[in-house]
Scaffold this motif. Structure first.
Motif, PDB file in Angstrom:
ATOM      1  N   ARG A  37       0.883  -1.433  -0.100  1.00  0.00           N
ATOM      2  CA  ARG A  37       0.099  -0.060  -0.048  1.00  0.00           C
ATOM      3  C   ARG A  37       0.798   1.032   0.030  1.00  0.00           C
ATOM      4  N   ALA A  38       0.854   2.113  -1.002  1.00  0.00           N
ATOM      5  CA  ALA A  38       1.512   3.210  -1.146  1.00  0.00           C
ATOM      6  C   ALA A  38       0.466   4.500  -0.637  1.00  0.00           C
ATOM      7  N   ARG A  39      -0.723   4.271  -1.019  1.00  0.00           N
ATOM      8  CA  ARG A  39      -1.740   5.240  -0.776  1.00  0.00           C
ATOM      9  C   ARG A  39      -2.104   5.393   0.687  1.00  0.00           C
ATOM     10  N   GLN A  40      -2.579   6.512   1.045  1.00  0.00           N
ATOM     11  CA  GLN A  40      -2.945   6.784   2.241  1.00  0.00           C
ATOM     12  C   GLN A  40      -4.457   6.036   2.468  1.00  0.00           C
ATOM     13  N   ARG A  41      -4.860   5.501   3.762  1.00  0.00           N
ATOM     14  CA  ARG A  41      -6.157   4.917   3.597  1.00  0.00           C
ATOM     15  C   ARG A  41      -7.037   6.210   4.574  1.00  0.00           C
ATOM     16  N   ARG A  42      -8.116   5.797   4.320  1.00  0.00           N
ATOM     17  CA  ARG A  42      -9.131   6.858   5.144  1.00  0.00           C
ATOM     18  C   ARG A  42      -9.233   6.142   6.379  1.00  0.00           C
ATOM     19  N   SER A  43      -9.050   7.189   7.328  1.00  0.00           N
ATOM     20  CA  SER A  43      -9.126   6.682   8.875  1.00  0.00           C
ATOM     21  C   SER A  43     -10.414   5.971   9.186  1.00  0.00           C
ATOM     22  N   HIS A  44     -11.346   6.543   8.867  1.00  0.00           N
ATOM     23  CA  HIS A  44     -12.477   6.013   9.387  1.00  0.00           C
ATOM     24  C   HIS A  44     -13.592   5.562   8.353  1.00  0.00           C
ATOM     25  N   SER A  45     -14.119   4.500   8.702  1.00  0.00           N
ATOM     26  CA  SER A  45     -15.305   4.089   7.649  1.00  0.00           C
ATOM     27  C   SER A  45     -16.606   3.730   8.336  1.00  0.00           C
ATOM     28  N   SER A  46     -17.705   3.865   7.760  1.00  0.00           N
ATOM     29  CA  SER A  46     -18.832   3.529   8.407  1.00  0.00           C
ATOM     30  C   SER A  46     -19.727   2.783   7.797  1.00  0.00           C
ATOM     31  N   SER A  47     -20.607   2.323   8.439  1.00  0.00           N
ATOM     32  CA  SER A  47     -21.503   1.500   7.551  1.00  0.00           C
ATOM     33  C   SER A  47     -22.451   2.699   6.821  1.00  0.00           C
ATOM     34  N   GLN A  48     -23.119   2.114   5.842  1.00  0.00           N
ATOM     35  CA  GLN A  48     -23.846   3.039   4.800  1.00  0.00           C
ATOM     36  C   GLN A  48     -24.734   3.747   5.451  1.00  0.00           C
ATOM     37  N   PHE A  49     -25.024   4.873   5.461  1.00  0.00           N
ATOM     38  CA  PHE A  49     -25.491   6.005   6.142  1.00  0.00           C
ATOM     39  C   PHE A  49     -26.867   5.697   5.346  1.00  0.00           C
ATOM     40  N   ARG A  50     -27.814   5.201   5.901  1.00  0.00           N
ATOM     41  CA  ARG A  50     -29.260   5.035   5.340  1.00  0.00           C
ATOM     42  C   ARG A  50     -29.954   6.371   5.354  1.00  0.00           C
ATOM     43  N   TYR A  51     -30.391   7.247   4.323  1.00  0.00           N
ATOM     44  CA  TYR A  51     -31.009   8.256   4.398  1.00  0.00           C
ATOM     45  C   TYR A  51     -32.277   7.977   4.560  1.00  0.00           C
ATOM     46  N   GLN A  52     -33.011   8.409   5.614  1.00  0.00           N
ATOM     47  CA  GLN A  52     -34.176   8.031   6.108  1.00  0.00           C
ATOM     48  C   GLN A  52     -35.344   8.956   5.249  1.00  0.00           C
ATOM     49  N   SER A  53     -36.586   8.440   5.166  1.00  0.00           N
ATOM     50  CA  SER A  53     -37.306   9.090   4.175  1.00  0.00           C
ATOM     51  C   SER A  53     -37.572  10.486   4.535  1.00  0.00           C
ATOM     52  N   SER A  54     -37.958  10.660   5.917  1.00  0.00           N
ATOM     53  CA  SER A  54     -38.089  12.132   6.508  1.00  0.00           C
ATOM     54  C   SER A  54     -37.181  12.084   7.752  1.00  0.00           C
ATOM     55  N   GLN A  55     -36.267  13.349   7.354  1.00  0.00           N
ATOM     56  CA  GLN A  55     -35.264  13.438   8.610  1.00  0.00           C
ATOM     57  C   GLN A  55     -35.916  13.941   9.649  1.00  0.00           C
ATOM     58  N   VAL A  56     -36.024  13.138  10.668  1.00  0.00           N
ATOM     59  CA  VAL A  56     -36.862  13.883  11.990  1.00  0.00           C
ATOM     60  C   VAL A  56     -35.918  14.507  12.800  1.00  0.00           C
ATOM     61  N   GLU A  57     -36.520  15.374  13.089  1.00  0.00           N
ATOM     62  CA  GLU A  57     -36.001  16.644  13.936  1.00  0.00           C
ATOM     63  C   GLU A  57     -35.968  16.077  15.430  1.00  0.00           C
ATOM     64  N   LEU A  58     -35.255  15.740  16.464  1.00  0.00           N
ATOM     65  CA  LEU A  58     -35.269  15.322  17.509  1.00  0.00           C
ATOM     66  C   LEU A  58     -35.575  16.514  18.592  1.00  0.00           C
ATOM     67  N   THR A  59     -36.678  16.462  19.496  1.00  0.00           N
ATOM     68  CA  THR A  59     -36.603  17.439  20.565  1.00  0.00           C
ATOM     69  C   THR A  59     -36.298  16.808  21.841  1.00  0.00           C
ATOM     70  N   LEU A 157     -11.948   1.686  12.080  1.00  0.00           N
ATOM     71  CA  LEU A 157     -12.993   1.655  13.173  1.00  0.00           C
ATOM     72  C   LEU A 157     -14.363   2.227  12.614  1.00  0.00           C
ATOM     73  N   GLU A 158     -15.162   1.993  13.350  1.00  0.00           N
ATOM     74  CA  GLU A 158     -16.518   2.353  13.119  1.00  0.00           C
ATOM     75  C   GLU A 158     -16.776   3.714  13.531  1.00  0.00           C
ATOM     76  N   ALA A 159     -17.404   4.777  12.548  1.00  0.00           N
ATOM     77  CA  ALA A 159     -17.358   5.984  12.849  1.00  0.00           C
ATOM     78  C   ALA A 159     -18.464   6.389  13.608  1.00  0.00           C
ATOM     79  N   SER A 160     -19.290   5.600  13.468  1.00  0.00           N
ATOM     80  CA  SER A 160     -20.805   6.086  14.423  1.00  0.00           C
ATOM     81  C   SER A 160     -20.643   5.659  15.820  1.00  0.00           C
ATOM     82  N   TRP A 161     -19.356   4.965  16.210  1.00  0.00           N
ATOM     83  CA  TRP A 161     -19.342   4.414  17.581  1.00  0.00           C
ATOM     84  C   TRP A 161     -19.680   5.238  18.926  1.00  0.00           C
ATOM     85  N   PRO A 162     -19.713   6.555  18.858  1.00  0.00           N
ATOM     86  CA  PRO A 162     -20.107   7.305  19.963  1.00  0.00           C
ATOM     87  C   PRO A 162     -21.772   6.831  20.421  1.00  0.00           C
TER      88      PRO A 162
END
Lengths: 503, 366
Positions: A37-59, A157-162
């Protein structure tokens, strides 16, 4: 003038593309594939972020600890539902407020389940399992590095780990809560759930696998109905790993769980378990990446032996069948495992396997790789193994004697020679007459070999002499013929001239 | 005529053998010394001679080297008072001298090699000093006449008698037996000619050859060896041979040897496979899932979660309902289960919580 250090031109796909000099740590001469490997790797990868049909705002909802008892369960449910919303962690700045709300909610849920009693009522179970499923069950991203070497490379490492970590924590506390009722949970934690859970073991993030390991262990312990299914699926995973893909990141963790299961087997051992040992555990030793999970695998194997001594012969013959022929790192591991096995073996079983086993050990002693030879010779430092050898001295000593003597004269490594002296001395003290007899016959053998060698050389010399003589006689013969012909020619010409003269 | 020459050689060696005999009272002193004292005890000497044999055999030296080394050692010990801590250096020194005298130049191993293999604590200069002392004290008389000399001569005499080709005296075997005898200090007191003859006679008895026996008697007469002497030593040799040939294996003294390995192997050894597993054992119940195995085969791990309602986990509880009234089954291994409540849980004494506490703090567990 070409500089001698220039690498020969190679095709782009050849293994030496981008090859750099390996560090001194690498003992074998073959370039590690990770060097490519000569190229740099991205340090984080995450599972596919599934866009939800309606992005819910949390209160933000009121805190659980402030809620009156009557509303507690309702609030709990609402918070669970809030946590079903997923966030994109690849984008660090997106929706920070929402992420914080979810994180706080998850934290509260974890604390609540961990500390309070009476929180887990029946309607909560489906909601909780749903929240967990939504968060953790995802398609794992394909590996960034197709030749990921778990010993060398940093895992992705998993990006959404928090958030993910809190979800796992919640699940674990949920399972371990004193209020947890398996009879209720079994409706929701079913085979499909477990299958998806098992698939997650392929995650590259070791923290995730650690959680999964503990969670699956609890699930196996508490939900008895799923046990057979879990075992069957683990078998499938292993078999696929061994015979098809050779890629699975969670082998070590699954083996750890199996270790605790094997430890609890009831006697007499069911034939299903023995089949598992012979068809799955032993072939698992053939994997290329054995070093990652070898400790756990060896533990499982030894546990089997402690449960039922009759499997010993299967194990040892299996290991001997799969003995590594070219990979010395694996050979050292195998030798370590053999020592562990011999530490707990029963003398009656030992007798059945001693011959093939010590033939292999003697082959290891003569290995030119010093670590293999050392490890094999070190067996004689183990008191229990020594007592086994002592009881069966008559069989074992002849098997290793010739090798020991030969190697002591030929090996390059001084440490090995010292160790061989120790082993020979040990044998001598055990049974001096047998030792002397073997020495005498070894000397006789050696004399015979020398004699054969001398005879062979003699034969070649004679052949060469013969050849020389034939050559000589041939050249002489041809010379004689030439002389004869010349003389004929001269007499012929003489007679011609005289004939010419007379006329 | 061959025999005549051999017999003459025998006679001359007989005259010489007294010169190379270790002093008897010196040997007796060693035999009476207690183990653990300052001086050399019989066991100390015997152990050292065994070590010498190991080294001889390891380096591939001949029996002659070994016998000579023992002879030098015994002569020295019989005339000088030696402290037990110097015994190792002394014996290696004797061996080194014997090797230089007997073996071909190319086969002589260096002092350094000898010290390393024998795992001795002294240095090369110590060894050479000791060798000088030995040489001086023994007046450089290295070509000793030993029991081996006589054994070879006896064997040659026996061979030269044409009449008994069929009875084969195995010289190698006799040499090995002699070696076994020399490992005990009592035999150092014997005259080499007598010791060799005793060995010969025992072997002849084992072969049950009348011809050879006659030859042995003739040798005895020729050398004027007394019957009493011969009988005495024969008895001792016989006993020694019995112990030597016994098929029982002795337990080797393990503590004396040092097992040195390279750094890498040592690291491997320390990474102990028998690490205590973190996950507690899950006991298998005897009545566990006996039905679930059949039913799980029929289920597809697919779309619907049917498993929960079918018979696969009929025993969702630790105790199926019809057993609930009975006493706790001992083989399950759970001690504190309450039978009165509707549901059961795993007691906390299995340390589940401590593990999760660890998990809460962990960041990156590799």
């Amino acid at each position: 003038m070409e500089t001698p250090t220039k690498l020969p031109p190679s095709s782009p796909s050849s293994p030496t593309t981008g090859f750099s000099v390996p560090s001194a740590e690498k003992v074998d001469g073959f370039p590690r594939r990770s060097m490519r490997r000569a190229r740099q790797r991205r340090s984080h990868s995450s599972s596919q972020f599934r866009y939800q049909s309606s992005q819910v705002e949390l209160t933000p909802l009121p805190l659980l600890k402030d809620a009156p008892v009557a509303e507690l369960h309702d609030l709990f449910c609402k918070k669970l539902q809030q946590c079903c919303v997923l966030f994109d962690f690849l984008d660090c700045v997106a929706d920070l407020k929402g992420k914080e709300i979810k994180r706080a909610a998850l934290n509260e849920l974890v604390e609540s389940v961990a500390t309070s009693r009476g929180v887990l009522i029946e309607p909560l179970y489906p909601e909780a399992i749903k929240m967990i499923s939504v968060n953790i069950f995802r398609t794992l991203p394909p590996s960034e590095n197709p030749e990921f070497d778990p010993e060398e490379d940093e895992p992705a490492l998993e990006a959404s780990w928090p958030h993910l970590q809190l979800v796992y924590e919640f699940f674990l506390r949920f399972l371990e809560s004193p209020d947890f009722q398996p009879s209720l949970a079994k409706r929701y934690v079913d085979q499909k759930f477990v299958l998806q859970l098992l698939e997650l073991f392929d995650s590259e993030d070791p923290r995730e696998r650690e959680y999964l390991k503990t969670i699956l262990h609890r699930v196996y312990g508490k939900l008895l109905g799923l046990r057979a299914y879990i075992r069957k699926q683990i078998n499938n995973i292993f078999l696929r790993f061994i015979y098809e893909t050779e890629r699975f990141n969670g082998v070590a963790e699954l083996l750890e769980i199996l270790g605790s299961i094997i430890n609890g087997f009831a006697l007499p051992l069911k034939s299903e378990h023995k089949q598992f040992l012979v068809r799955v555990l032993i072939p698992l030793h053939t994997a290329k990446s054995l070093s990652i999970f070898h400790a756990q695998l060896a533990y499982c194997v030894v546990q089997f032996m402690e449960k039922d001594a009759t499997v010993t012969e299967h194990i040892i013959r299996g290991l001997l069948r799969y003995w590594p022929k070219t990979c010395t790192q694996k050979e050292v591991m195998f030798l370590g495992e053999i020592e562990e096995i011999l530490d707990v073996i029963e003398p009656s079983q030992f007798i059945r396997v001693q011959e093939p086993l010590f033939k292999q050990i003697s082959a290891c002693i003569s290995s030119p790789h010093f670590q293999v030879a050392e490890r094999a010779l070190y067996f004689w430092n183990n008191e229990y193994i020594l007592s086994l050898i002592e009881e069966n001295c008559q069989v074992i000593l002849p098997l290793v004697f010739g090798t020991l003597y030969r190697v002591s004269k030929e090996h390059w490594n001084q440490t090995i020679i010292s160790l061989i002296y120790n082993v020979l001395k040990t044998f001598m003290e055990m049974n001096s007459k047998l030792f002397d007899d073997l020495t005498a016959s070894y000397k006789v053998e050696k004399q015979k070999e020398l004699k054969k060698e001398r005879e062979r050389n003699e034969l070649w010399r004679n052949l060469e002499d013969l050849h020389e003589r034939r050559l000589q006689s041939l050249t002489e013969a041809s010379r004689n013929q030439k002389n004869l012909q010349e003389r004929e020619n001269t007499t012929k010409s003489q007679s011609e001239t005289s004939a010419a003269n007379t006329t | 005529m061959e025999v005549f020459k051999l017999l003459k050689e025998l006679k001359s060696n007989l005259e010489l053998e007294v010169h190379y005999l270790p002093k008897e009272n010196g040997l007796s002193l060693i035999e009476s010394t207690t183990i653990g004292g300052n001086g050399v005890s019989a066991k100390g000497r015997d152990d050292q001679v065994e070590d010498l044999w190991s080294l001889t055999s390891f380096f591939g030296y001949s029996t002659q080297t070994f016998v000579l080394a023992v002879n030098l050692l015994d002569r020295f010990l019989a005339m000088m008072k030696v402290q037990s801590k110097h015994l190792a250096c002394l014996s290696i020194g004797c061996l080194h001298i014997a090797v230089r005298v007997t073996e071909d130049e190319c086969n002589v191993s260096s002092s350094h090699e000898l010290i390393r293999i024998s795992q001795s604590k002294f240095t090369v200069s110590d060894l050479s000093r000791m060798e000088k002392i030995i040489s001086e004290k023994l007046n450089f008389q290295f070509k000793a006449v030993t029991a081996l000399t006589f054994l070879h001569l006896y064997h040659a005499i026996a061979l030269s008698h044409k009449s008994n080709r069929k009875d084969f005296l195995n010289l190698e075997k006799l040499e090995a037996q002699l070696k076994a005898c020399l490992c005990r200090i009592v035999f150092s007191k014997a005259k080499p000619s007598v010791l060799a003859l005793s060995l010969l006679m025992l072997e002849i008895e084992a072969l049950q050859s009348a011809d050879l026996l006659e030859i042995a008697h003739r040798i005895q007469a020729h050398l004027k060896i007394s019957k009493a002497d011969l009988a005495h030593w024969r008895g001792l040799v016989d006993q020694c041979m019995r112990e030597y040939s016994s098929p029982e294996c002795a337990k080797p003294d393990h503590k004396k040897l040092m097992w040195i390995v390279s750094r890498r192997t040592a690291q491997n050894l320390h990474s102990n496979y028998r690490c205590i597993p973190e996950l507690p054992t899950i006991p298998e119940g005897a009545w566990d899932e006996s039905e679930s195995e059949d039913s799980s085969e029929d289920l597809s791990s697919g779309e619907e979660s049917l498993s929960s309602s079918l018979g696969s986990d009929a025993e969702g509880l630790y105790f199926p309902s019809n057993f609930r009234s009975r006493a706790c089954r001992p083989y399950l291994g759970f001690k504190n289960i309450s039978l009165t409540s509707n549901w059961f849980s795993v007691p906390n004494n299995l340390n589940y919580t401590t593990h999760t506490q660890k998990m809460a703090n962990s960041q990156h567990v590799l």
